[in-house]
Design an enzyme around this catalytic site. Structure first.
Site, PDB file in Angstrom:
ATOM      1  N   PHE A 149     -46.452  30.053  39.521  1.00  0.00           N
ATOM      2  CA  PHE A 149     -46.396  30.879  38.726  1.00  0.00           C
ATOM      3  C   PHE A 149     -46.495  29.745  37.231  1.00  0.00           C
ATOM      4  O   PHE A 149     -45.763  29.451  37.172  1.00  0.00           O
ATOM      5  CB  PHE A 149     -45.799  32.138  39.040  1.00  0.00           C
ATOM      6  N   ASP A 234     -42.048  22.519  35.001  1.00  0.00           N
ATOM      7  CA  ASP A 234     -42.255  24.014  34.143  1.00  0.00           C
ATOM      8  C   ASP A 234     -40.686  24.338  33.919  1.00  0.00           C
ATOM      9  O   ASP A 234     -40.534  24.954  35.493  1.00  0.00           O
ATOM     10  CB  ASP A 234     -44.003  24.534  34.336  1.00  0.00           C
ATOM     11  N   LYS A 263     -38.219  31.650  27.462  1.00  0.00           N
ATOM     12  CA  LYS A 263     -37.484  32.439  28.274  1.00  0.00           C
ATOM     13  C   LYS A 263     -36.050  32.268  27.258  1.00  0.00           C
ATOM     14  O   LYS A 263     -36.226  32.622  26.188  1.00  0.00           O
ATOM     15  CB  LYS A 263     -37.763  32.559  29.367  1.00  0.00           C
TER      16      LYS A 263
END
Length: 412
Positions: A149, A234, A263
């Site tokens: 993801f 990531d 984030k």
């Protein structure tokens, strides 16, 4: 009451109905309407309090309303919030210097969202492949992991195997080869002379907090070095203290060529993301080849500096490590009692629910009734990612609420 009244008083049901009537149905949120938040707790419009064990998918690592972050934002709001990158501003240079020092890379390219960081990483890797590695024009490929993801942009969903994210959004962007996560032999077989990068989450978050097998990331690093391929990590969810280290890669003794962050870098206040690499990689970009009006804006940089300053002390990494051990012990006690498996690293856990009891969504609905917010993924898996400021007793309370929720489903 008018829709445009400044402070309308509505019930939770009315707020939910209003949202459903006027927004695209791209989420299926739990039926709670949050009005205020502080630390590890949120309060709904009726005054009910809930322990937040999702942290906005790790964007709120430092707790809701963290004073240091909010003070930095408030101070910057009164000075200047946006200049665009057409000009310098006094927060940009310090932010870049402090973040690169924290991560150990020479250069940073600030963006806004995690998906933008991934897209930027892809562009940089292709540019590097053509200009530095010498891949023939138009032939660059990247190796990725199955069940990944990395966001939901058109390019990213082109190498997703999640049908909800991918179906009906083609035609898809070419140039990606997916192999099973953790299978170093498959990864080695997928690399050829036109491969410019391997893009991985060191820990697969959306897949259910899937940890890499022992030695896997070290083997990825070795293969990338041998074949002159960039290793891109990531760490949008796993980075910035979530796992008990500044970066999840540190647990496995590997240093990628490029980090993608997001984030938590925005402290739960503004979207902030970043691509970090050394000059031989990020240095391939020239003015006009990539950019963002809001990327690296003064407000984002001020908030990011506050976050980096907090991480520089190591306090939050240590809290995640110690409390993560407590969380793991509590969750493992549930195995065989409605839980079939637990995977965790720091304050981040994936919990597989016995299909005989119900789905992960059903567990989340029961947790809501017991005052805890969590999120399911892929049917039977529940994810927990509480703010790093959570107290030990609160963490025990979350595990107890999960125990009670599982008993509720078992008796229903």
């Amino acid at each position: 009451m008018s829709l445009f009244t400044d402070t309308p008083v509505r019930t939770a049901t009315e707020y939910i109905q209003l949202g459903e009537a006027h927004s695209a149905a791209n989420y299926a949120p739990l039926p709670v309407v949050i009005a205020t938040a502080r630390g590890s707790w949120v309060t709904d419009v009726a005054g009910n309090r809930y322990l937040d064990c999702l942290s906005a998918y790790s964007a709120v690592n430092f707790g809701h309303g963290n004073e240091r972050i909010v003070d930095a934002a408030r101070d910057q709001l009164g000075r200047v919030t946006l200049t665009s990158r057409a000009f310098h501003h006094d927060q940009f240079g310090p932010f870049c210097a402090e973040l690169t020092a924290l991560v150990g890379k020479q250069l940073v390219l600030p963006m806004n969202t995690g998906a933008e960081a991934v897209e930027t990483g892809i562009k940089v890797a292709r540019k590097w492949g053509y200009r530095v590695k010498g891949v023939p024009a138009g032939r660059a490929n990247m190796v990725v992991a199955a069940n990944n993801f990395h966001g939901r942009t058109t390019t990213v969903i082109s190498f997703s195997d999640d049908p909800d994210a991918r179906a009906d959004f083609g035609p898809y962007t070419p140039g990606f080869r997916a192999v099973p996560f953790g299978d170093a032999a498959a990864l080695a077989a997928a690399i050829n002379g036109d491969t410019v990068a391997v893009l991985l989450e060191p820990v697969q978050g959306e897949a259910g907090v899937i940890l890499p097998p022992p030695g896997y990331l070290a083997r990825v690093r070795e293969l990338c070095t041998r074949h002159n391929v960039l290793f891109i990590a990531d760490e949008v969810q796993s980075g910035l203290a979530r796992t008990g280290r500044t970066l999840a890669c540190e647990h496995y003794g590997v240093v990628p060529d490029m980090y993608l962050l997001g984030k938590a870098l925005g402290g739960g206040v503004v979207p902030v993301s970043a691509v970090l690499a050394d000059a031989d990689v990020l240095g391939v970009l020239r003015p006009g080849q990539h950019g963002s009006t809001f990327g690296g804006n003064p407000l984002a940089c001020a908030v990011g500096r506050a976050v980096v300053g907090m991480l520089a002390t190591g306090e939050y990494q240590e809290r995640a490590r110690v409390l993560g051990e407590q969380l793991r012990a509590g969750l493992e006690s549930l195995v065989g009692h409605g839980v079939t498996a637990v995977r965790s690293l720091g304050l981040w856990a994936g919990i597989d629910v016995d299909p005989g009891l119900g789905t992960g969504r059903a567990v989340c609905e029961r947790l809501l009734a017991h005052g805890v917010l969590a999120k399911d993924t892929h049917g039977q898996t529940l994810r927990l990612a509480p703010p790093l400021v959570i107290e030990p007793a609160e963490l025990d309370g979350a595990v107890e609420a999960l125990r009670r929720s599982l008993k509720d489903l078992a008796s229903s």
